[in-house]
Design an enzyme around this catalytic site. Structure first.
Site: not given
Length: 292
Positions: A43, A116, A153
């Site tokens: 990331e 995300k 993540c």
């Protein structure tokens, strides 16, 4: 048979942004030399993990999706090496900012972007200051090596996201990551928990999982985070097929036959025996069935 070779890279990052990208490219080339058809990088690898602090100066790191120099470079690399590259980047879209990922196919085409969905907020991980929750929804992409689903993540902690991507046809689940020590709890090591939750996604969906973390100590204005690496590849029963150490720059690789995995997944009946009508409480925050 549909054999695929996949790879995961982990590395440290500094404020030499060009150096970070060059290091990432070197690791991609090393993976391609081993026959990898897909390489997962960590990331936000273009810079240190800047979310340790709330600093408005860091918004200048963001780039637009269109005309993004990092994506252009990685697109050329993907085309040259004929590898699929999911690329994490800090996206600016007018007055909004996203923690985003572009999927680049093995011919260099950018297939699209994912933003995300789950944004963490805590000491050392102040992402809500920078990122708007993603508005793309969960996505999967048909690439040269197969259908992939990608979370970023904190997305990796949510089994609903993994299951949704599997239902949409993902044959591989990928999670670029930046996680390490907890500044508020310096004696707490979440690395085992971090691995196990994703091993659970692999086992529950019978889909391989790839996770790429960063390494090294990064010091910000308010705290330091020691990223614990331990990037890994898990097989369809959740077993660790390959695992990196805590502080080594490395490339992991593994091979799978996607047709054989599809056969085993169908035979086990996990998706055949689902009861979606029983899962309506998942559509609410408090577990009450929604009024549809």
């Amino acid at each position: 048979m549909r054999p695929v070779n996949v790879a995961v890279a982990q590395m440290s990052c500094t404020w030499d942004r060009d150096g970070n990208v060059a290091r990432a490219e070197r690791l991609v080339r090393a993976a391609a030399t081993r026959g990898a058809g897909l390489v997962l990088l960590q990331e936000l690898f273009e810079s240190p993990y800047f979310c340790k602090d709330r600093d408005p100066a860091h918004f200048a790191l963001a780039q637009r999706f269109e005309g993004n120099p990092l994506l252009a470079r990685m697109s050329r690399l993907a085309s040259e090496l004929e590898v699929v590259l999911p690329i994490s980047f800090f996206e600016r879209a007018n007055n909004s900012y996203f923690n985003s990922l572009a999927v680049i196919d093995a011919d260099g085409r950018v297939l699209g972007a994912y933003r995300k969905s789950h944004i963490p907020d805590g000491p050392g991980y102040e992402e809500k200051y920078y990122f708007t929750p993603g508005d793309t929804g969960l996505r999967v992409w048909q690439t040269r090596i197969g259908c992939i689903g990608v979370g970023i993540c904190w997305d990796q902690w949510f089994p609903e996201a993994a299951r949704a991507m599997a239902i949409m046809g993902a044959e591989l689940l990928l999670y670029p990551t930046a996680i390490g020590s907890e500044p508020g709890e310096p004696d707490w090591d979440s690395s085992d928990h971090w691995q196990r939750v994703m091993q659970g996604h692999a086992a529950a969906n019978m889909v391989p999982v790839l996770a790429a973390n960063r390494i090294g100590v990064e010091t910000g204005q308010s705290c330091a985070v020691t990223f614990y690496g331990r990037s890994f590849i898990a097989g369809i029963t959740g077993e660790l097929v390959a695992e990196a150490g805590r502080d080594e720059e490395t490339v992991l690789s593994a091979s799978f036959d996607l047709d054989e995995l599809a056969r085993r997944r169908a035979a086990w009946g996990l998706f055949r025996d689902r009861r979606p009508e029983l899962y309506l409480p998942l559509l609410t925050f408090d577990g009450r069935e929604p009024q549809l």
